[in-house]
Design a protein around this motif. Structure first.
Motif, PDB file in Angstrom:
ATOM      1  N   LEU A 122     -29.295  -5.827   6.443  1.00 48.75           N
ATOM      2  CA  LEU A 122     -29.657  -7.209   6.735  1.00 48.75           C
ATOM      3  C   LEU A 122     -29.694  -7.410   8.243  1.00 48.75           C
ATOM      4  CD1 LEU A 122     -30.080  -9.996   5.242  1.00 48.75           C
ATOM      5  CD2 LEU A 122     -27.703 -10.452   5.752  1.00 48.75           C
ATOM      6  N   LEU A 123     -30.788  -7.998   8.707  1.00 53.60           N
ATOM      7  CA  LEU A 123     -30.926  -8.336  10.127  1.00 53.60           C
ATOM      8  C   LEU A 123     -31.148  -9.842  10.218  1.00 53.60           C
ATOM      9  CD1 LEU A 123     -33.095  -6.508  12.748  1.00 53.60           C
ATOM     10  CD2 LEU A 123     -33.421  -8.941  12.402  1.00 53.60           C
ATOM     11  N   ARG A 124     -30.362 -10.495  11.047  1.00 56.98           N
ATOM     12  CA  ARG A 124     -30.537 -11.954  11.235  1.00 56.98           C
ATOM     13  C   ARG A 124     -30.785 -12.227  12.714  1.00 56.98           C
ATOM     14  NH1 ARG A 124     -26.889 -15.729  12.680  1.00 56.98           N
ATOM     15  NH2 ARG A 124     -25.086 -14.484  12.081  1.00 56.98           N
ATOM     16  N   LEU A 146     -26.290  -3.033  17.108  1.00 55.79           N
ATOM     17  CA  LEU A 146     -27.673  -3.487  16.899  1.00 55.79           C
ATOM     18  C   LEU A 146     -27.723  -4.990  17.173  1.00 55.79           C
ATOM     19  CD1 LEU A 146     -28.552  -1.490  13.651  1.00 55.79           C
ATOM     20  CD2 LEU A 146     -28.803  -0.804  16.031  1.00 55.79           C
ATOM     21  N   ASN A 147     -27.736  -5.339  18.451  1.00 53.64           N
ATOM     22  CA  ASN A 147     -27.681  -6.753  18.826  1.00 53.64           C
ATOM     23  C   ASN A 147     -28.959  -7.245  19.482  1.00 53.64           C
ATOM     24  OD1 ASN A 147     -27.448  -5.435  21.220  1.00 53.64           O
ATOM     25  ND2 ASN A 147     -25.287  -5.934  21.538  1.00 53.64           N
ATOM     26  N   THR A 189     -32.294 -11.549  20.377  1.00 57.26           N
ATOM     27  CA  THR A 189     -31.006 -11.055  19.896  1.00 57.26           C
ATOM     28  C   THR A 189     -30.915 -11.184  18.375  1.00 57.26           C
ATOM     29  OG1 THR A 189     -30.098 -13.223  20.363  1.00 57.26           O
ATOM     30  CG2 THR A 189     -29.707 -11.511  22.004  1.00 57.26           C
ATOM     31  N   CYS A 190     -30.035 -10.399  17.817  1.00 56.80           N
ATOM     32  CA  CYS A 190     -29.865 -10.429  16.360  1.00 56.80           C
ATOM     33  C   CYS A 190     -28.475  -9.922  15.983  1.00 56.80           C
ATOM     34  CB  CYS A 190     -30.922  -9.558  15.686  1.00 56.80           C
ATOM     35  SG  CYS A 190     -30.765  -7.815  16.060  1.00 56.80           S
ATOM     36  N   ARG A 191     -28.149 -10.093  14.739  1.00 56.00           N
ATOM     37  CA  ARG A 191     -26.937  -9.506  14.164  1.00 56.00           C
ATOM     38  C   ARG A 191     -27.361  -8.692  12.948  1.00 56.00           C
ATOM     39  NH1 ARG A 191     -21.695 -11.773  15.234  1.00 56.00           N
ATOM     40  NH2 ARG A 191     -21.891 -13.461  16.745  1.00 56.00           N
ATOM     41  N   LEU A 204     -28.751   6.611  17.345  1.00 57.42           N
ATOM     42  CA  LEU A 204     -29.699   5.554  17.017  1.00 57.42           C
ATOM     43  C   LEU A 204     -29.845   4.609  18.200  1.00 57.42           C
ATOM     44  CD1 LEU A 204     -28.836   4.485  13.364  1.00 57.42           C
ATOM     45  CD2 LEU A 204     -30.942   5.518  14.166  1.00 57.42           C
ATOM     46  N   PRO A 205     -31.004   3.966  18.336  1.00 55.08           N
ATOM     47  CA  PRO A 205     -31.157   2.999  19.434  1.00 55.08           C
ATOM     48  C   PRO A 205     -30.147   1.860  19.270  1.00 55.08           C
ATOM     49  CG  PRO A 205     -33.259   3.427  18.351  1.00 55.08           C
ATOM     50  CD  PRO A 205     -32.212   4.062  17.515  1.00 55.08           C
ATOM     51  N   GLY A 206     -29.864   1.198  20.377  1.00 51.69           N
ATOM     52  CA  GLY A 206     -28.935   0.059  20.354  1.00 51.69           C
ATOM     53  C   GLY A 206     -27.546   0.452  20.764  1.00 51.69           C
ATOM     54  N   ARG A 207     -26.930  -0.420  21.538  1.00 49.38           N
ATOM     55  CA  ARG A 207     -25.544  -0.166  21.942  1.00 49.38           C
ATOM     56  C   ARG A 207     -24.892  -1.504  22.260  1.00 49.38           C
ATOM     57  NH1 ARG A 207     -25.536  -0.663  27.580  1.00 49.38           N
ATOM     58  NH2 ARG A 207     -27.636  -0.493  28.396  1.00 49.38           N
TER      59      ARG A 207
END
Lengths: 223, 214
Positions: free
Chosen positions: A77-79, A151-152, A134-136, A32-35
């Motif tokens: 959930l994405l914040r 996933l940041n 950016t996100c969490r 998946l994308p993101g690291r």
């Protein structure tokens, strides 16, 4: 109770038999994308399997795996966070500061060194800006919430969660957004009644308002 | 014993301020402000979110002389024998593997340890949960002396690198993410080069001493 014979050899029994064995040299997973990466010490990645999500975290020379069956994932959930913006401000101030110092320095060697440092921070700033906000993220199961540190960044995170949501929907089926909202509100109402109205939040502000109903898009496109 | 659902409601909580999120936040796929901390959130719930949470089975107490008791909990009523060792198990100790297979915690532990009785570092008996990257370790140990700061590491590092490369040669090909053995090959080559370097240095100094150049 009657006497118990000693345990037979364990070779005849292996729970690991249940685990699928991939073909030689092949992996059944899609990355998946993101690291996430902390220098060379720690890394994190997410992979989509046939029936589960795999979270791989590497710390020094040890890879740890956590698996989440698509049927067990209750919510995603994405914040959005301000970390990227703060980093941009810090890097911008450093780049400008060293640039200004280099500009006013009379010494030629010192000027080039300071301008080089300023260029380094400017390059970091450019990379940070290109990578986006950016996100969490976290996924929730019946056991609890599990952070997804890889996933940041918002853009790859939304892409990854879209792909993940597609797999989860394929296993669990789809729930219309209005029905989901109603059932969540219903659960919240029951909870408020149980707890005497505690923690009843105000109606949230929607920013920006949705232009299209989510049902018009595929699970992947929605994120 | 059938699973029992309990009263707690399915609630979505902001991971920053722990505010319980209302329905308007869910499945909008657009950023929505958290009512508690104003952080922008995107949340999606799935049908499993509304599934009642099942609690684990509770073991019943032994009530009469006729009741068989659990091997691990003599005061608890046995409900099933372990299909591997035959020990009677209460509902608490019963691990249902499906397909009418019930095992006890002792058998699961024995399966984890394997026929040798040793704890297998790579598996926990339920599939690979962790993997040690011996090839990366060998490569780092082989490469560090080349930085010259850690030249002294070469004395201890070379045997370790050769041991790791031989002992765990097949390890990178295993697991869910097979790797090539290129790291082991490079590490072994670096180790051989370092041995060659030490031998050359030794011969050089030996010749200097025997020819009286020192």
């Amino acid at each position: 109770m009657a006497s118990i014979d000693p345990l037979p050899p364990a070779a005849s029994f292996s729970v690991a038999e249940a685990a699928a064995t991939p073909g030689k040299g092949k992996t059944p997973y899609r990355r998946l994308p993101g690291r996430t990466a902390i220098l060379w010490i720690g890394r994190g990645r997410l992979y989509l399997g046939d029936d589960h999500l795999l979270k791989v975290e590497t710390f020094f020379f040890v890879e740890n795996y956590k698996r989440f069956a698509y049927g067990d994932i209750r919510s995603l959930l994405l914040r959005q966070t301000a970390r990227g913006m703060i980093l941009s401000v810090v890097l911008g101030v450093l780049a400008l500061g060293f640039g200004a110092l280099g500009w006013v320095t009379d010494n030629a060697a010192g000027r080039w060194i300071l301008l080089g440092i300023a260029a380094f921070f400017a390059a970091l700033l450019a990379v940070n800006l290109v990578r986006g906000g950016t996100c969490r993220c976290q996924l929730v199961t019946a056991i609890g919430a599990q952070p997804l540190p890889s996933l940041n960044r918002t853009r790859p995170a939304r892409r990854a969660l879209g792909l993940l949501a597609e797999r989860i929907t394929a296993v669990q089926g789809e729930i219309p957004s209005h029905e989901a909202a109603e059932r969540v509100d219903d659960a919240l109402r029951r909870y408020s009644e149980q707890t005497g109205g505690a923690r009843n939040p105000a109606k949230p502000e929607v920013v920006p308002p949705p232009t299209q109903t989510p049902e018009a898009k595929t699970p992947e496109e929605r994120w | 014993m059938p699973p029992v659902s309990f009263a707690p409601q399915p609630l979505l909580v902001c991971d920053r301020c722990a505010t319980i999120l209302p329905g308007a936040v869910t499945n909008t796929f657009e950023p929505v402000a958290c009512p508690g901390c104003r952080a922008l959130l995107v949340a999606q719930v799935f049908p499993a979110f509304f599934r009642p949470i099942a609690v684990g089975a509770a073991a019943e107490n032994v009530l009469s002389q006729e009741d068989a008791s659990c091997f691990y909990h003599p005061a608890k009523k046995a409900v099933v024998p372990c299909t591997r060792c035959g020990r009677f198990l209460c509902a608490l100790c019963d691990i249902d593997l499906g397909g009418n297979r019930h095992v006890c915690p002792g058998c699961v532990d024995a399966a984890r340890r394997g026929p040798t009785g040793k704890q297998d570092a790579a598996t926990d008996g339920l599939g690979v949960q962790r993997r040690v990257l011996y090839d990366s370790m060998a490569l780092l140990i082989a490469a560090l002396p080349l930085t010259l700061i850690f030249w002294w590491l070469s004395f201890f590092g070379v045997p370790v690198v050769l041991y790791l490369s031989i002992r765990y040669w097949n390890e990178p090909r295993r697991g869910d993410f097979p790797r090539t053995r290129v790291r082991f090959v490079i590490a072994a080559l670096l180790a051989v080069l370092q041995i060659g370097g030490w031998i050359t240095l030794g011969v050089y100094y030996y010749q200097r001493r025997t020819h009286g150049l020192d």
